[in-house]
Design a protein around this motif. Sequence first.
Motif, PDB file in Angstrom:
ATOM      1  N   ILE A   1      -8.325 -59.005   9.791  1.00 32.38           N
ATOM      2  CA  ILE A   1      -8.105 -57.589   9.512  1.00 32.38           C
ATOM      3  C   ILE A   1      -7.603 -56.929  10.787  1.00 32.38           C
ATOM      4  O   ILE A   1      -8.120 -57.166  11.873  1.00 32.38           O
ATOM      5  CB  ILE A   1      -9.405 -56.946   9.013  1.00 32.38           C
ATOM      6  N   ASP A   2      -6.583 -56.108  10.637  1.00 32.98           N
ATOM      7  CA  ASP A   2      -5.973 -55.433  11.784  1.00 32.98           C
ATOM      8  C   ASP A   2      -5.824 -53.956  11.452  1.00 32.98           C
ATOM      9  O   ASP A   2      -6.051 -53.541  10.322  1.00 32.98           O
ATOM     10  CB  ASP A   2      -4.601 -56.064  12.078  1.00 32.98           C
ATOM     11  N   TRP A   3      -5.417 -53.157  12.415  1.00 29.77           N
ATOM     12  CA  TRP A   3      -5.189 -51.724  12.188  1.00 29.77           C
ATOM     13  C   TRP A   3      -3.739 -51.431  11.846  1.00 29.77           C
ATOM     14  O   TRP A   3      -3.360 -50.309  11.606  1.00 29.77           O
ATOM     15  CB  TRP A   3      -5.628 -50.887  13.385  1.00 29.77           C
ATOM     16  N   ARG A   4      -2.933 -52.454  11.785  1.00 24.81           N
ATOM     17  CA  ARG A   4      -1.516 -52.275  11.441  1.00 24.81           C
ATOM     18  C   ARG A   4      -1.056 -53.511  10.665  1.00 24.81           C
ATOM     19  O   ARG A   4      -1.606 -54.603  10.831  1.00 24.81           O
ATOM     20  CB  ARG A   4      -0.697 -52.104  12.702  1.00 24.81           C
ATOM     21  N   ASP A   5      -0.072 -53.322   9.836  1.00 25.24           N
ATOM     22  CA  ASP A   5       0.538 -54.451   9.138  1.00 25.24           C
ATOM     23  C   ASP A   5       1.582 -55.062  10.053  1.00 25.24           C
ATOM     24  O   ASP A   5       2.103 -54.387  10.951  1.00 25.24           O
ATOM     25  CB  ASP A   5       1.175 -53.991   7.825  1.00 25.24           C
ATOM     26  N   PRO A   6       1.932 -56.318   9.821  1.00 27.25           N
ATOM     27  CA  PRO A   6       2.928 -56.951  10.693  1.00 27.25           C
ATOM     28  C   PRO A   6       4.307 -56.310  10.554  1.00 27.25           C
ATOM     29  O   PRO A   6       4.661 -55.794   9.494  1.00 27.25           O
ATOM     30  CB  PRO A   6       2.943 -58.403  10.219  1.00 27.25           C
ATOM     31  N   ASN A   7       5.035 -56.350  11.613  1.00 24.07           N
ATOM     32  CA  ASN A   7       6.425 -55.898  11.612  1.00 24.07           C
ATOM     33  C   ASN A   7       7.214 -56.857  10.721  1.00 24.07           C
ATOM     34  O   ASN A   7       7.196 -58.066  10.948  1.00 24.07           O
ATOM     35  CB  ASN A   7       6.957 -55.910  13.046  1.00 24.07           C
TER      36      ASN A   7
ATOM     37  N   ARG B   1      -0.885 -63.574   9.721  1.00 24.73           N
ATOM     38  CA  ARG B   1      -2.323 -63.787   9.638  1.00 24.73           C
ATOM     39  C   ARG B   1      -3.136 -62.536   9.936  1.00 24.73           C
ATOM     40  O   ARG B   1      -4.344 -62.599   9.965  1.00 24.73           O
ATOM     41  CB  ARG B   1      -2.732 -64.905  10.594  1.00 24.73           C
ATOM     42  N   ALA B   2      -2.513 -61.400  10.168  1.00 23.00           N
ATOM     43  CA  ALA B   2      -3.224 -60.149  10.439  1.00 23.00           C
ATOM     44  C   ALA B   2      -2.627 -59.036   9.580  1.00 23.00           C
ATOM     45  O   ALA B   2      -1.417 -58.835   9.576  1.00 23.00           O
ATOM     46  CB  ALA B   2      -3.127 -59.793  11.912  1.00 23.00           C
ATOM     47  N   LYS B   3      -3.504 -58.343   8.839  1.00 27.20           N
ATOM     48  CA  LYS B   3      -3.049 -57.264   7.957  1.00 27.20           C
ATOM     49  C   LYS B   3      -4.106 -56.177   7.913  1.00 27.20           C
ATOM     50  O   LYS B   3      -5.285 -56.422   8.158  1.00 27.20           O
ATOM     51  CB  LYS B   3      -2.821 -57.788   6.536  1.00 27.20           C
ATOM     52  N   LYS B   4      -3.670 -54.975   7.532  1.00 28.84           N
ATOM     53  CA  LYS B   4      -4.610 -53.883   7.319  1.00 28.84           C
ATOM     54  C   LYS B   4      -5.477 -54.214   6.109  1.00 28.84           C
ATOM     55  O   LYS B   4      -5.033 -54.877   5.169  1.00 28.84           O
ATOM     56  CB  LYS B   4      -3.876 -52.570   7.083  1.00 28.84           C
ATOM     57  N   LEU B   5      -6.712 -53.724   6.132  1.00 27.47           N
ATOM     58  CA  LEU B   5      -7.620 -53.991   5.023  1.00 27.47           C
ATOM     59  C   LEU B   5      -7.073 -53.421   3.714  1.00 27.47           C
ATOM     60  O   LEU B   5      -7.196 -54.055   2.666  1.00 27.47           O
ATOM     61  CB  LEU B   5      -9.011 -53.426   5.315  1.00 27.47           C
ATOM     62  N   GLY B   6      -6.435 -52.261   3.763  1.00 27.34           N
ATOM     63  CA  GLY B   6      -5.848 -51.688   2.559  1.00 27.34           C
ATOM     64  C   GLY B   6      -4.803 -52.596   1.943  1.00 27.34           C
ATOM     65  O   GLY B   6      -4.725 -52.740   0.712  1.00 27.34           O
TER      66      GLY B   6
ATOM     67  N   ALA C   1     -11.183 -54.955  18.568  1.00 26.07           N
ATOM     68  CA  ALA C   1     -10.183 -54.198  17.809  1.00 26.07           C
ATOM     69  C   ALA C   1     -10.868 -53.241  16.836  1.00 26.07           C
ATOM     70  O   ALA C   1     -10.206 -52.510  16.122  1.00 26.07           O
ATOM     71  CB  ALA C   1      -9.259 -55.147  17.050  1.00 26.07           C
ATOM     72  N   GLU C   2     -12.202 -53.239  16.833  1.00 29.77           N
ATOM     73  CA  GLU C   2     -12.948 -52.482  15.821  1.00 29.77           C
ATOM     74  C   GLU C   2     -12.668 -50.987  15.843  1.00 29.77           C
ATOM     75  O   GLU C   2     -12.651 -50.342  14.794  1.00 29.77           O
ATOM     76  CB  GLU C   2     -14.461 -52.724  15.938  1.00 29.77           C
ATOM     77  N   TRP C   3     -12.427 -50.410  17.014  1.00 28.26           N
ATOM     78  CA  TRP C   3     -12.215 -48.968  17.070  1.00 28.26           C
ATOM     79  C   TRP C   3     -10.901 -48.571  16.388  1.00 28.26           C
ATOM     80  O   TRP C   3     -10.859 -47.609  15.624  1.00 28.26           O
ATOM     81  CB  TRP C   3     -12.274 -48.471  18.517  1.00 28.26           C
ATOM     82  N   LYS C   4      -9.835 -49.314  16.634  1.00 28.66           N
ATOM     83  CA  LYS C   4      -8.549 -49.014  15.989  1.00 28.66           C
ATOM     84  C   LYS C   4      -8.608 -49.335  14.490  1.00 28.66           C
ATOM     85  O   LYS C   4      -8.020 -48.626  13.676  1.00 28.66           O
ATOM     86  CB  LYS C   4      -7.411 -49.795  16.657  1.00 28.66           C
ATOM     87  N   ILE C   5      -9.326 -50.385  14.120  1.00 30.06           N
ATOM     88  CA  ILE C   5      -9.462 -50.727  12.704  1.00 30.06           C
ATOM     89  C   ILE C   5     -10.278 -49.660  11.992  1.00 30.06           C
ATOM     90  O   ILE C   5      -9.914 -49.217  10.896  1.00 30.06           O
ATOM     91  CB  ILE C   5     -10.064 -52.132  12.536  1.00 30.06           C
ATOM     92  N   LEU C   6     -11.357 -49.200  12.615  1.00 34.44           N
ATOM     93  CA  LEU C   6     -12.154 -48.131  12.024  1.00 34.44           C
ATOM     94  C   LEU C   6     -11.316 -46.864  11.857  1.00 34.44           C
ATOM     95  O   LEU C   6     -11.367 -46.204  10.814  1.00 34.44           O
ATOM     96  CB  LEU C   6     -13.394 -47.860  12.883  1.00 34.44           C
ATOM     97  N   GLU C   7     -10.503 -46.546  12.859  1.00 33.82           N
ATOM     98  CA  GLU C   7      -9.611 -45.392  12.763  1.00 33.82           C
ATOM     99  C   GLU C   7      -8.668 -45.543  11.560  1.00 33.82           C
ATOM    100  O   GLU C   7      -8.486 -44.611  10.782  1.00 33.82           O
ATOM    101  CB  GLU C   7      -8.807 -45.237  14.051  1.00 33.82           C
TER     102      GLU C   7
END
Length: 169
Positions: free
Chosen positions: A33-39, A50-55, A76-82
């Motif tokens: 889980i990431d705070w941004r989707d891949p480019n 291998r990294a995507k926003k939870l939404g 990365a939890e703070w940016k993901i929480l944001e």
Amino acid sequence: MANSGCEVHRFDPSIKSAHIQEGQHLWNHRLSIDWRDPNPAVAAHKLRSRAKKLGTILNEFGHQKIDVLKADMESAEWKILENLILEDIVEQIGQLVFEVHIHWPGFEVSGNDSTVVRYWYSLLKELELKDFRLFHTYKDLLKPQMFLKKEAFNASSCYTLSWVNTRWK
């Protein structure tokens, strides 16, 4: 939880197969889980990022809600929480259990110590405004006693914070 009949999805970008089902209720996914989707330009060079926003993950899996989200995001939890707050994904979560690291600001969080603490506080306050209530904390005494790269007596660089969404239905 899976042994109790709950549907459980684990996300680990280091597993070999994209999706592995273990038992009737447990799935392992080669994702994080990431705070941004891949480019898209960069992702095109890989079969699947291998990294995507939870939404994005929820949409791809066809899920509308998460009863319990337990996450250790390795700073990365703070940016993901944001991201969860800004995109209203947090409202789809019944219980939120996050391991937070406070020995450094975290990925893409900058500024002096006061600015970083205000940013962290603003995210925690936003959870409270969305009717999340902190019901449990755990201080990992095995981790270094650090706060923003400074030694801190009787503190830990890692805490597990558990909230319940009081609007959960």
